[in-house]
Design a protein around this motif. Structure first.
Motif, short mmCIF file in Angstrom:
data_model
loop_
_atom_site.label_atom_id
_atom_site.label_comp_id
_atom_site.label_asym_id
_atom_site.label_seq_id
_atom_site.Cartn_x
_atom_site.Cartn_y
_atom_site.Cartn_z
N ALA A 84 0.82 -1.21 0.00
CA ALA A 84 0.00 0.00 0.00
C ALA A 84 0.85 1.26 0.00
O ALA A 84 1.74 1.43 0.83
N GLU A 85 0.60 2.14 -0.95
CA GLU A 85 1.24 3.45 -1.00
C GLU A 85 0.31 4.54 -0.49
O GLU A 85 0.74 5.59 -0.03
N VAL A 86 -0.99 4.31 -0.63
CA VAL A 86 -2.01 5.24 -0.13
C VAL A 86 -3.08 4.41 0.56
O VAL A 86 -3.51 3.38 0.03
N VAL A 87 -3.51 4.86 1.74
CA VAL A 87 -4.60 4.21 2.46
C VAL A 87 -5.68 5.26 2.72
O VAL A 87 -5.37 6.38 3.16
N LYS A 114 1.54 0.98 8.18
CA LYS A 114 1.56 1.53 6.82
C LYS A 114 2.18 2.93 6.82
O LYS A 114 2.94 3.28 5.91
N TYR A 115 1.85 3.70 7.84
CA TYR A 115 2.44 5.04 7.94
C TYR A 115 3.95 4.96 8.10
O TYR A 115 4.70 5.69 7.43
N GLU A 117 5.83 2.69 7.06
CA GLU A 117 6.40 2.22 5.80
C GLU A 117 6.40 3.30 4.72
O GLU A 117 6.90 3.08 3.62
N ALA A 119 3.50 5.03 3.64
CA ALA A 119 2.23 5.21 2.93
C ALA A 119 1.57 6.52 3.34
O ALA A 119 1.71 6.99 4.47
N GLN A 175 1.81 13.75 4.48
CA GLN A 175 1.57 12.31 4.47
C GLN A 175 0.23 11.93 5.07
O GLN A 175 -0.27 10.83 4.86
#
Length: 349
Positions: A84-87, A114-115, A117, A119, A175
């Motif tokens: 995931a690049e965007v959630v 995810k953040y 990483e 995303a 972000q």
């Protein structure tokens, strides 16, 4: 705004929980999936080479029911998703006077991961509560639905609420993005499309789905739909010529010459093949180019008039207003704002 590398898909995940509404979840799914795809399908014109790979993520891939008992079939489980690049967290239907803490441990842990990483983490409406629960809004400006301002202020006091705004992008790298009321998911779609696919693609998406102020009807959003293959080769030759030469004086005469037909024969065959008179076709091409210049540049209207083939700016303005329902200045103000977040001192915190 940064753009993803040309020709690749941006991995975007929509986080679904039982409190999610299907209207926002699937609205996000449909529109984000249409970026770079639907414009060429409808108009025959090129669009951004960047796409979104949109998938619904949940605790497991087992079918689940969201608000209203509507079934959701997640594409991926939280523990299995690696790219995931965007959630995006859609809205939550919860009581504004209840304590939301501790309700989504697996989801908030995943959001934090995810953040970390790298995303981009976004929310719609009350979905900001999930971001606050994950600790991603501490010390940052954020917005939410007006009904949940007290909820966040009570249970997440370190969040810097800026709830008057529709979208808030926080952090030096922007972000974390939160959006306001339920319908603000449309604004978030346009922002994400502009950020990753380019502002022009966001404008195209707004035109297709009539996003934004519709007080003037459909005219400002309408775009030229190129006719399909018609098999008339001389007419096709004229179309090809005028695509590159529509701003020239006597463009219709140039089309006739390019076709090799007699003028009366050409005009009859052109209308039959394309559904439009040659002069109308030329005017439409000129207005379309003017719209693109108004959307993407600060070139003065008079200079745009000359660039698309009109030495008389007043004539150009009348044509443009007739075709779009707006003056060139009004059109520019409406569409140049699409996909942008208004700067605010808190946004860089």
């Amino acid at each position: 705004m940064t753009k993803a590398a040309e020709g690749r898909a941006v991995a975007l995940r929509l986080l679904a929980v039982p409190q999610t509404t299907a209207s926002v979840l699937y609205g996000l799914y449909d529109l984000l999936g249409a970026a770079g795809v639907i414009w060429p399908a409808l108009t025959g014109r090129e669009a951004s080479a960047v796409r979104f790979d949109v998938r619904i993520a949940a605790r497991t891939t087992m079918p689940m029911a969201c608000v209203g008992g509507i079934r959701i079939d997640p594409h991926c489980a939280l523990d299995d998703d690696r790219g995931a690049e965007v959630v995006v967290v859609p809205d939550l239907i919860i009581r504004p006077d209840g304590d939301p803490r501790g309700r989504w441990p697996a989801e908030t842990a995943w959001l934090r991961r995810k953040y970390q990483e790298g995303a981009m983490i976004c929310s719609v409406c009350s979905g900001s509560i999930l971001l606050a629960e994950a600790g991603l809004l501490d010390g940052r400006p954020a917005t939410t639905h007006w009904a949940f301002q007290r909820t966040i202020a009570t249970y997440y006091p370190h969040v810097q609420l800026d709830s008057e705004r529709v979208l808030v992008a926080a952090g030096s790298d922007l972000q974390v993005v939160t959006s306001g009321g339920v319908s603000c998911w449309e604004d978030l779609v346009l922002y994400l499309t502009a950020r990753y696919c380019g502002q022009q693609e966001a404008i195209r998406l707004a035109k297709v789905y009539l996003l934004g102020d519709r007080a003037c009807g459909q005219l400002p959003y309408a775009a030229m739909v190129r006719p399909g293959a018609h098999g008339d080769e001389p007419v096709a030759e004229a179309e090809q010529w005028v695509q590159q030469n529509f701003a020239r004086p006597n463009a219709v005469a140039g089309m006739v010459s390019a076709s090799g037909l007699a003028e009366r024969t050409f005009k009859r065959r052109f209308r039959k093949a394309t559904g439009a008179a040659p002069i109308t076709y030329v005017q439409t091409l000129r207005v379309e180019r003017a719209k693109e210049m108004l959307e993407t540049s600060l070139t003065p209207t008079d200079a745009i008039s000359v660039a698309v083939g009109y030495d008389d700016p007043a004539s150009f303005r009348r044509l443009f207003k007739r075709e779009t329902g707006l003056t060139p200045g009004e059109y520019r103000r409406r569409f140049r704002a699409i996909g942008r977040i208004e700067a605010a001192p808190m946004a860089a915190a």
